[in-house]
Each structure stands twice: as structure tokens, then as C-alpha cells.
Design an enzyme around this catalytic site. Structure first.
Site, PDB file in Angstrom:
ATOM      1  N   CYS B  77       0.869  -1.166   0.011  1.00 53.88           N
ATOM      2  CA  CYS B  77       0.161   0.283  -0.100  1.00 53.88           C
ATOM      3  C   CYS B  77       0.974   1.273  -0.006  1.00 53.88           C
ATOM      4  CB  CYS B  77      -0.774   0.055   1.226  1.00 53.88           C
ATOM      5  SG  CYS B  77      -1.773   1.538   1.471  1.00 53.88           S
ATOM      6  N   CYS B 181      -0.485   3.602  -6.690  1.00 53.08           N
ATOM      7  CA  CYS B 181      -1.460   3.022  -5.654  1.00 53.08           C
ATOM      8  C   CYS B 181      -1.981   1.749  -6.053  1.00 53.08           C
ATOM      9  CB  CYS B 181      -2.839   3.903  -5.701  1.00 53.08           C
ATOM     10  SG  CYS B 181      -4.352   3.202  -4.744  1.00 53.08           S
TER      11      CYS B 181
END
Lengths: 219, 219
Positions: B77, B181
Site C-alpha cells: 500500500c 496506488c
């Protein structure tokens, strides 16, 4: 998740768990703790009496997951269910054998064919749990195919070999085929089989999510 | 693996870790311990000062994984790397930002474009680590696309929106685009972008496997 048998099957199971949740955002998903351990003693060798039991390692993995907070255990490996009794970690264990068999029996077959490896057949994991007869796919075809898939093979030839074994079972009377080794559904698809094909990995993912919803509700 | 942000990205990262090993059989793979926790406090809200810090939860997840035996930590992440300093579990942490940036810089770009969410941009995670200028994709396009992907959207329209944002960055001078992302590479592919597209998830998987080989060799 007691995983790593094999690693690609564990990734497949996780993807199915995630896809199985009707999520609007991240927080709708359950927390999943995974021990993907490819060094669990070989299930086929153990079933032949030629290697150590995987039981103690599986039990230790389960214990570690429960210590980290796991409230439900699942193990995406059919053969390892031969040692499921060793997994006694004080929380519910969702059986892959029971999950796949339930989906197969929903088709009301007179006989079920299973594509499985040596340990699953030698320990009769499906046969001993089934009320209808269970026919075993040719191990001389299935075992090399599974080994090849574990080594990264995703070829049409290997898929055709598995499809051929399924066709033999259908010719012998099987009215449903269970992909009873987690490597098999990485390659064999419903389109390759003329009767319903039960994906044991997908069946376990569905049963695990159902158990998770119940656990959450009871809390 | 400190995961769950989001769950599908964690499954993608695991699949890439498995595919990245040239394995002849299961035992060639590393053991992977995963805490896929979709309930980590929201990174974007925290970066805006509108919600609790994810740091303590990330630190506790890391500690739990190390207690279970993890020797290397990775976190698929990008935004959560804003709280990477809180993860201080006594074992190496493989930075996704560094891994993706290294792959981007290998193309010797004069400027890099990043498709990232609010926290990653607000905390300037790529800009502060990069020796060349970093251009941010339009958050009004990227954030809704990421949210839609988290909710299961895999549509051409959403992919086109991300591709449009990448094209804007290229027009502004970006010579490499980082899918910064983990949800972005679930939909956006190299074919959608006219300059090299760096997949931060794949970059982290490669860097993690490289670190695992070194750890194994040193043992």
C-alpha cells in the site's frame, strides 16, 4: 489460512475469498491471516509411510494463526486434510472436503469422480465422507499434471491430460467431477469437462465466507 | 506482509510474489506470513488530519508477523508508507516507494508522473524521495477510480479515466508513470500508457524476493 500447499493455490484461494465479498469498500472485507508455508512435510510421501507426518507442522501453523487472532481456520489443500485431526486450535475448522462434497452432492449424482493426488486417494478423504460412490482419476495422469502446475506449467497439453482423466471418469459413470487438488482448478475449467466441475478451492472460499458471516453475527 | 489495503491488492501482491519465484516445486518458494487487515484506519483521512493515525495498527500488525517468524516486512500500500516509521519491528522493511522509484529512475526520466491517492500526494511520498521532479495525477480522477476499483469496478470507463490522467501527465512532461496506488495496476496496463508504466505492486514483489534471497543466503 493454513496455506502454502502450494503457494499458487493459496494465492488463488485468497483471490477467491476477496472476490466472494460483495464489498463497497475495504472495510466490508474480513481480516485474513495467512501462513503460506511451502515447507510442510510432503503429504504424498507421508501417506505412503515414507516421510514425516505433516500433522505437527500444520498444528503449529494453526496455533500461530489463532494466537494472532484467527477465529476460523481454513486450509486450501485437499491432501493435507488427511491430517486435519491434528489441527486442534480451539476454533472452527472449515473442511475443504466437506465443502466440495456438499457442492457435488447438490447435483444429486449417482457417482462422483475426483481428480486428486496420491495422499487424497490413499486416505480415501472423499470416499469415506461420501454417501455415493467416488471414482478416482488416473493417478498416473493427475500426479504428474499437478507436479507440472506446481512448477508453473499452464500449458494446453497439461490441461488436456486432466480433461482426459475427467472424461474417463465420466465414461465410468461419474456425474460430477471434483477438482480435488488445489492445483487442478488453476488449469482445468468447466468448459473442459462435460459434467458439472466442482472447484474445491472456490467451494472452500464460499464455505469460509459463510462461516465468517456467522462468526461475525454471533459476536 | 502487512496487507489488506486493499484486500484485492494484497491478493495481487501475493500472486506476483509466487509468480516471481522460478520454482521447480513448492519447497523453492519462501514462507509468506500475511496479515490482510482491511480495518487499518483510513490513510487519506489521517493525512487530512480528520481521522486516527494508522501507525499504531500497522506497528501492531508488524510486531505480530515478526512474532510468527517474519524476517522481512513488506506492505503493498503506497499511502500507508506515510506511517512506515511507526513500523519498527526489528527486521528489514522493504519500501514500496523506494522499489517503484528505483524502477522508474532506471528509465532516466526528466520527470515522473504518479497516479496516487490523497495521502500519498499530501505526504509527498514520491516527491521527497525522488531526485527528479514528480508530477501528480489529477486527484479528482484518480481517487474516485481507486474507490471504484476497491468496490469491484473493473470497467473500461474507469480504466480510460486512469489512462486519461496518465496522458495528462505525459503531456506535462512525465517520461515515466508510476501506478503509485496498488488498486491502479489492477486495471491500468502498459498498453494504456504511452510511456513506461511502473507497477508499484510488481516492483515491491521483485524487491521483496531479492531481499528474501539475501536473507536466506546470510543465514
Amino acid at each position: 489460512m493454513i496455506g502454502g500447499m502450494g503457494p499458487a493455490a493459496t494465492a488463488d484461494f485468497l483471490a477467491r475469498l476477496v472476490a466472494g465479498v460483495a464489498a463497497g469498500s475495504d472495510i466490508d472485507h474480513p481480516r485474513v491471516l495467512i501462513d503460506s508455508n511451502p515447507h510442510v512435510p510432503d503429504r504424498n510421501a507421508a501417506a505412503r509411510g515414507e516421510g514425516p507426518s505433516p500433522g505437527p507442522v500444520l498444528a503449529a501453523m494453526a496455533q500461530g494463526l489463532v494466537e494472532q487472532g484467527a477465529q476460523i481456520l481454513a486450509m486450501p489443500c485437499n491432501a493435507a486434510h488427511g491430517w486435519a485431526e491434528a489441527i486442534n486450535a480451539g476454533v472452527p475448522f472449515v473442511s475443504m472436503i466437506d465443502a466440495a462434497l456438499a457442492e457435488a452432492l447438490a447435483h444429486r449424482p449417482r457417482a462422483i469422480g475426483v481428480l486428486a493426488v496420491g495422499a487424497t486417494l490413499a486416505l480415501d478423504l472423499y470416499g469415506r465422507a461420501s454417501p455415493v460412490s467416488v471414482l478416482a482419476g488416473d493417478l498416473a495422469v493427475v500426479q504428474p499434471a499437478v507436479n507440472a502446475i506446481k512448477a508453473g506449467d499452464r500449458s494446453d497439453a497439461t490441461r488436456a491430460a486432466l480433461a482426459g482423466s475427467a472424461a474417463q471418469l465420466v465414461a465410468a459413470g461419474a456425474e460430477v467431477i471434483i477438482a480435488a487438488c488445489t492445483e487442478v482448478p488453476l488449469l482445468l475449467r468447466q468448459a473442459d469437462v462435460t459434467v458439472p466441475l466442482i472447484d474445491s478451492t472456490a467451494a472452500l472460499a464460499r464455505a469460509t465466507l459463510a462461516a465468517a458471516v456467522l462468526t461475525d453475527r454471533d459476536r
